[in-house]
Design a protein around this motif. Structure first.
Motif, PDB file in Angstrom:
ATOM      1  N   HIS A  21       0.927  -1.201  -0.207  1.00 53.20           N
ATOM      2  CA  HIS A  21       0.111   0.008   0.069  1.00 53.20           C
ATOM      3  C   HIS A  21       1.065   1.226   0.082  1.00 53.20           C
ATOM      4  N   LEU A  23       0.564   4.542   2.161  1.00 54.75           N
ATOM      5  CA  LEU A  23      -0.193   5.235   2.995  1.00 54.75           C
ATOM      6  C   LEU A  23       0.745   6.403   3.716  1.00 54.75           C
ATOM      7  N   SER A 197      -8.127  -0.369 -11.912  1.00 57.70           N
ATOM      8  CA  SER A 197      -7.935  -0.509 -10.477  1.00 57.70           C
ATOM      9  C   SER A 197      -7.669  -2.097  -9.857  1.00 57.70           C
ATOM     10  N   TRP A 241      -2.399   3.064 -10.669  1.00 57.55           N
ATOM     11  CA  TRP A 241      -3.090   2.830  -9.337  1.00 57.55           C
ATOM     12  C   TRP A 241      -2.017   2.170  -8.223  1.00 57.55           C
ATOM     13  N   ASP A 244      -3.496  -0.919  -3.296  1.00 55.05           N
ATOM     14  CA  ASP A 244      -4.745  -1.084  -2.240  1.00 55.05           C
ATOM     15  C   ASP A 244      -5.729  -0.235  -3.056  1.00 55.05           C
ATOM     16  N   GLN A 246      -6.299   2.989  -3.470  1.00 51.88           N
ATOM     17  CA  GLN A 246      -6.507   4.402  -2.728  1.00 51.88           C
ATOM     18  C   GLN A 246      -5.975   5.504  -3.512  1.00 51.88           C
ATOM     19  N   TRP A 247      -4.716   5.169  -4.073  1.00 50.23           N
ATOM     20  CA  TRP A 247      -3.922   6.013  -4.650  1.00 50.23           C
ATOM     21  C   TRP A 247      -3.819   5.994  -6.229  1.00 50.23           C
ATOM     22  N   ASP A 263      -5.142  10.718  -3.795  1.00 55.54           N
ATOM     23  CA  ASP A 263      -5.977  10.005  -2.987  1.00 55.54           C
ATOM     24  C   ASP A 263      -7.263  10.358  -3.387  1.00 55.54           C
ATOM     25  N   SER A 265     -10.008   8.936  -2.651  1.00 51.79           N
ATOM     26  CA  SER A 265     -11.153   8.896  -1.525  1.00 51.79           C
ATOM     27  C   SER A 265     -11.471  10.210  -1.033  1.00 51.79           C
ATOM     28  N   ASN A 266     -10.421  11.049  -0.879  1.00 53.09           N
ATOM     29  CA  ASN A 266     -10.712  12.586  -0.153  1.00 53.09           C
ATOM     30  C   ASN A 266      -9.899  13.631  -1.103  1.00 53.09           C
TER      31      ASN A 266
END
Length: 276
Positions: A21, A23, A197, A241, A244, A246-247, A263, A265-266
């Motif tokens: 991942h 993170l 993804s 991608w 995970d 996410q990014w 990111d 998600s946000n």
């Protein structure tokens, strides 16, 4: 603490499958021209030979290579027929680490169209190279894996634009193309550089919206519900991608390539850069 790695080539970023991942820690590695990776090897294209195209004029020929991370052993995976020395590249390793998809110009003389490229798959050692597209007047390029299928960019000769297609890696009807070949993203703009993804539910890709302006888009795997991730006027491409999901890493050319992490998600983003 596990190592998170982000690798950039001169065309943009890619995220090797040895990542778990991305993170908190990112190790940024700038390499010359790698295009895919597993925990054991890098897969990339580089100059394999120089051929004379006319009296006193020469050109580089690119092929796909692999290099073992453990000892640096390098293997040439593709090799054009003598007299038809054309480029192969854009290698992408499958999620199960068993196959490589790539594009090649090895059939350009057969079609009479110097710009024709086709999609192939092969084993990790370069064996059993299998052609999956057979379109003499169409450019098929930038393959990437989406679960067991392949998505890629196809240049439509009747519309003079790139769209994104999906196909299986089998050819049961023996028509020279992967089974279930169909467009999934087809608009009046150019769409290219697709990336699926890790769970196969989303696709990131680049879309040209104006001269000198291409955006990174994320949609569902069937092309529905597209969302624009980038807003600045720049040539943005090569989305990749994280494992995970996410990014997304991508490159935007603001008079010079600048690498980014986003990111999804946000909408938080991080600017990174490699210089050569």
């Amino acid at each position: 603490m596990s190592l998170r790695i982000l690798i950039f080539d001169k065309g943009g970023p890619f995220l090797p499958q040895l990542n778990d991942h991305l993170l908190s820690i990112v190790a940024v590695i700038c390499l010359s021209i790698p295009t895919s990776a597993s925990a054991e090897s890098l897969y990339y294209n580089r100059v394999s030979q120089v051929v004379e195209v006319s009296s006193g004029k020469f050109r580089d020929v690119y092929d796909v290579f692999s290099t073992l991370a453990s000892n640096g052993f390098t293997l040439r995976l593709t090799e054009a027929t003598q007299g038809k020395e054309f480029d192969s590249g854009n290698a992408r390793i499958s999620l199960d680490l068993s196959k490589i998809a790539f594009d090649t110009f090895r059939h350009r003389e057969d079609s009479g169209n110097d710009n024709t490229s086709e999609i192939y798959i092969m084993n990790l050692d370069g064996s059993h190279q299998t052609r999956l597209t057979a379109n003499d007047a169409i450019d098929d390029a930038f393959p990437t894996w989406c679960n067991a299928d392949i998505i890629f960019s196809r240049y439509e000769s009747d519309t003079n634009q790139f769209d994104i297609y999906r196909m299986s890696t089998t050819d049961a009807d023996m028509d020279g193309n992967g089974d279930n070949l169909a467009p999934i993203i087809q608009t009046t703009a150019d769409e290219f550089d697709p990336a699926c993804s890790p769970d196969g539910r989303k696709i990131a890709f680049a879309r040209t919206v104006a001269a000198g302006d291409s955006k990174i888009i994320v949609s569902n795997a069937d092309g529905s519900d597209p969302v624009v991730l980038t807003s600045s006027t720049a040539i943005c491409n090569t989305p990749r991608w994280s494992p995970d999901g996410q990014w997304i890493a991508y490159s935007c050319d603001h008079h010079a390539p600048i690498q980014h992490l986003r990111d999804i998600s946000n909408a938080a983003s991080r600017r990174l850069s490699c210089r050569w």
